[in-house]
Design an enzyme around this catalytic site. Sequence first.
Site, PDB file in Angstrom:
ATOM      1  N   LYS A  51       0.913  -1.126  -0.005  1.00  0.00           N
ATOM      2  CA  LYS A  51       0.085   0.089  -0.035  1.00  0.00           C
ATOM      3  C   LYS A  51       0.905   1.106  -0.031  1.00  0.00           C
ATOM      4  O   LYS A  51       0.607   2.144  -0.733  1.00  0.00           O
ATOM      5  CB  LYS A  51      -0.863  -0.143   1.129  1.00  0.00           C
ATOM      6  N   GLN A  95      -5.003  -1.514   9.652  1.00  0.00           N
ATOM      7  CA  GLN A  95      -4.712  -2.879   9.002  1.00  0.00           C
ATOM      8  C   GLN A  95      -5.203  -3.987  10.000  1.00  0.00           C
ATOM      9  O   GLN A  95      -5.055  -4.272  11.122  1.00  0.00           O
ATOM     10  CB  GLN A  95      -3.133  -2.883   8.776  1.00  0.00           C
ATOM     11  N   ASP A 118     -10.924   2.995   3.883  1.00  0.00           N
ATOM     12  CA  ASP A 118     -11.668   1.567   3.473  1.00  0.00           C
ATOM     13  C   ASP A 118     -13.024   1.567   3.366  1.00  0.00           C
ATOM     14  O   ASP A 118     -13.536   0.684   2.862  1.00  0.00           O
ATOM     15  CB  ASP A 118     -10.997   0.781   4.833  1.00  0.00           C
TER      16      ASP A 118
END
Length: 280
Positions: A51, A95, A118
């Site tokens: 990422k 995460q 997200d």
Amino acid sequence: MNKIIDGKFYAQELNTRLKNSIEQINGKRKPKLTIIQIGDNFASNKYIKNKLNACEKVGIIGELKKYQENIKQSEIVREIEKLNKDLTVDGIIVQLPLPSHINEKEITDTISPLKDADGFTPINLGNVMLNKSNIYPATPYGIIKLLEWKKINLIGANIVIIGRSNIVGKPLANMLINKSATVTVCNTKTKDLKRICKNADVLISAAGAANLVTKDFVNDKMTIIDVGANFVDGKYCGDVKFDEVFEIVKYITPVPGGVGPMTISCLLENTFNLYSQKEN
Ligand code: NAD
């Protein structure tokens, strides 16, 4: 006809477009994504590295905030609240997976919907259901983009999803319903899974179970999207027995190189959209 739906290629296309848009930002600060990591999970380290690399390539500032495995829930909540107020931060992601003493729902709920890169917060998920969002959970968003790029008909299509998680199966089902597909969502209790899958026009497996989808699940008009990210004997693989079904089906995503790269590109796109919402 090329059967492979090449997620790596499509993701690069998306990244190039995004890079061009970011290059056109004149005189203002660049978008910034902050990634929160708790502990030192091997797979998470790899995903985060990917990422951050992707951020750098498109011109997004990627920042990692890594905390000890034993950090308290209240401390993480405080850190997120600080990031919510930080005007230089556009997107925040945590995460997963989190250590068992951390309450994932409370953590997700603490992220401001205005910084939810997200797309996991209740408000953004609700808006996805209502078809009035511009922030989508990255994996479902990437899957829809892949299907549309490959010009796979979704209107009235019979689509079966294996998996009903809050981050893949449920939002994806809603997004496909909003595109007028007929959607069936399966889980571990589903009866006669093979039979249900076998009739699908599009089969999307997000079970996290290697070798689940065999030739008995497929037909020769089917598109398969393999979301699974499994490690078997140190090897990375999806949910689908690729070699067994490849000759039968019409289109299929590989693992690696299918859904994974699209997820990252869509995360970056969400970050840019959140930035644009704020700046404009
Ligand atoms: P999850 O564990 O939260 O949910 C899995 C779902 O699949 C559950 O609803 C469960 O009922 C169902 N399921 C599991 N085994 C099944 C079986 N044998 N038959 C029927 N249903 C079954 O998982 P998740 O977070 O949604 O992720 C699913 C998979 O996708 C995992 O392998 C994950 O690593 C992967 N994933 C990949 C990406 C990517 O970008 N490539 C992104 C997100 C998740």
